[in-house]
Scaffold this motif. Structure first.
Motif, PDB file in Angstrom:
ATOM      1  N   ASN A  60       0.828  -1.197   0.000  1.00 51.39           N
ATOM      2  CA  ASN A  60       0.000   0.000   0.000  1.00 51.39           C
ATOM      3  C   ASN A  60       0.869   1.256   0.000  1.00 51.39           C
ATOM      4  O   ASN A  60       0.572   2.233  -0.698  1.00 51.39           O
ATOM      5  CB  ASN A  60      -0.930  -0.009   1.209  1.00 51.39           C
ATOM      6  CG  ASN A  60      -2.045   0.986   1.076  1.00 51.39           C
ATOM      7  OD1 ASN A  60      -2.343   1.461  -0.010  1.00 51.39           O
ATOM      8  ND2 ASN A  60      -2.666   1.320   2.187  1.00 51.39           N
ATOM      9  N   GLU A  61       1.967   1.245   0.760  1.00 47.16           N
ATOM     10  CA  GLU A  61       2.884   2.384   0.767  1.00 47.16           C
ATOM     11  C   GLU A  61       3.548   2.567  -0.596  1.00 47.16           C
ATOM     12  O   GLU A  61       3.685   3.691  -1.075  1.00 47.16           O
ATOM     13  CB  GLU A  61       3.947   2.201   1.854  1.00 47.16           C
ATOM     14  CG  GLU A  61       3.418   2.380   3.261  1.00 47.16           C
ATOM     15  CD  GLU A  61       4.449   2.059   4.319  1.00 47.16           C
ATOM     16  OE1 GLU A  61       5.585   1.663   3.950  1.00 47.16           O
ATOM     17  OE2 GLU A  61       4.128   2.196   5.508  1.00 47.16           O
ATOM     18  N   THR A  64       1.020   4.026  -2.977  1.00 44.38           N
ATOM     19  CA  THR A  64       0.800   5.439  -2.688  1.00 44.38           C
ATOM     20  C   THR A  64       1.941   6.285  -3.231  1.00 44.38           C
ATOM     21  O   THR A  64       1.713   7.354  -3.815  1.00 44.38           O
ATOM     22  CB  THR A  64       0.663   5.648  -1.169  1.00 44.38           C
ATOM     23  OG1 THR A  64      -0.404   4.816  -0.689  1.00 44.38           O
ATOM     24  CG2 THR A  64       0.351   7.092  -0.828  1.00 44.38           C
ATOM     25  N   GLU A  65       3.185   5.812  -3.081  1.00 42.90           N
ATOM     26  CA  GLU A  65       4.332   6.532  -3.637  1.00 42.90           C
ATOM     27  C   GLU A  65       4.225   6.623  -5.154  1.00 42.90           C
ATOM     28  O   GLU A  65       4.520   7.675  -5.740  1.00 42.90           O
ATOM     29  CB  GLU A  65       5.632   5.843  -3.244  1.00 42.90           C
ATOM     30  CG  GLU A  65       5.986   5.997  -1.786  1.00 42.90           C
ATOM     31  CD  GLU A  65       7.215   5.192  -1.418  1.00 42.90           C
ATOM     32  OE1 GLU A  65       7.897   4.669  -2.328  1.00 42.90           O
ATOM     33  OE2 GLU A  65       7.502   5.091  -0.221  1.00 42.90           O
ATOM     34  N   ILE A  67       1.508   6.579  -6.945  1.00 42.81           N
ATOM     35  CA  ILE A  67       0.418   7.507  -7.279  1.00 42.81           C
ATOM     36  C   ILE A  67       0.894   8.940  -7.173  1.00 42.81           C
ATOM     37  O   ILE A  67       0.605   9.772  -8.043  1.00 42.81           O
ATOM     38  CB  ILE A  67      -0.812   7.241  -6.380  1.00 42.81           C
ATOM     39  CG1 ILE A  67      -1.479   5.927  -6.780  1.00 42.81           C
ATOM     40  CG2 ILE A  67      -1.802   8.393  -6.462  1.00 42.81           C
ATOM     41  CD1 ILE A  67      -2.563   5.473  -5.840  1.00 42.81           C
ATOM     42  N   TYR A  68       1.663   9.241  -6.120  1.00 44.66           N
ATOM     43  CA  TYR A  68       2.190  10.608  -5.977  1.00 44.66           C
ATOM     44  C   TYR A  68       3.178  10.943  -7.090  1.00 44.66           C
ATOM     45  O   TYR A  68       3.194  12.067  -7.589  1.00 44.66           O
ATOM     46  CB  TYR A  68       2.849  10.786  -4.605  1.00 44.66           C
ATOM     47  CG  TYR A  68       1.862  10.887  -3.474  1.00 44.66           C
ATOM     48  CD1 TYR A  68       0.636  11.526  -3.631  1.00 44.66           C
ATOM     49  CD2 TYR A  68       2.146  10.340  -2.231  1.00 44.66           C
ATOM     50  CE1 TYR A  68      -0.265  11.614  -2.582  1.00 44.66           C
ATOM     51  CE2 TYR A  68       1.246  10.424  -1.182  1.00 44.66           C
ATOM     52  CZ  TYR A  68       0.050  11.065  -1.371  1.00 44.66           C
ATOM     53  OH  TYR A  68      -0.848  11.152  -0.342  1.00 44.66           O
ATOM     54  N   GLN A  71       1.143  11.631 -10.163  1.00 45.42           N
ATOM     55  CA  GLN A  71       0.501  12.933 -10.032  1.00 45.42           C
ATOM     56  C   GLN A  71       1.500  14.054 -10.326  1.00 45.42           C
ATOM     57  O   GLN A  71       1.159  15.024 -11.012  1.00 45.42           O
ATOM     58  CB  GLN A  71      -0.072  13.074  -8.629  1.00 45.42           C
ATOM     59  CG  GLN A  71      -0.905  14.317  -8.428  1.00 45.42           C
ATOM     60  CD  GLN A  71      -1.467  14.390  -7.011  1.00 45.42           C
ATOM     61  OE1 GLN A  71      -0.980  13.711  -6.103  1.00 45.42           O
ATOM     62  NE2 GLN A  71      -2.484  15.209  -6.830  1.00 45.42           N
TER      63      GLN A  71
END
Length: 95
Positions: A60-61, A64-65, A67-68, A71
């Motif tokens: 999950n971490e 998330t990284e 995805i950032y 972005q």
């Protein structure tokens, strides 16, 4: 003279008092095996649960990284496209 040994018992020694020594029910192989199986299964299940929970947290971490990072890349492309459009508008006005 007598060579053999004679054994004598009294009636008091033959009687076993039931109140003095409580009878302990032995743990049978089936009950002991069942207890060991349930204990082992519980410990293995708990270990597996925490392992999977840790793997889920790590993945999950990482997600998330990513995805950032995606972005940030989209923002860079958007800013670059805005600057190109401004340059195109400036060239259009010069003509």
């Amino acid at each position: 003279m007598q060579l053999g040994r004679t054994f004598k018992t009294s009636s008091q020694l033959l009687e076993t008092p039931s109140a003095a020594i409580p009878l302990r029910k032995p743990v049978g192989a089936f009950r002991g095996g069942m207890f060991g199986f349930l204990l082992g299964t519980t410990l293995a299940g708990a270990g597996t649960y925490y392992y999977i929970l840790d793997e889920y947290r790590v993945s999950n971490e990482l997600l998330t990284e990513d995805i950032y990072a995606l972005q940030a890349a989209v923002h860079r492309v958007h800013d670059h496209m805005n600057s190109l459009e401004e340059k195109m508008d400036a060239m259009q006005k010069k003509k």
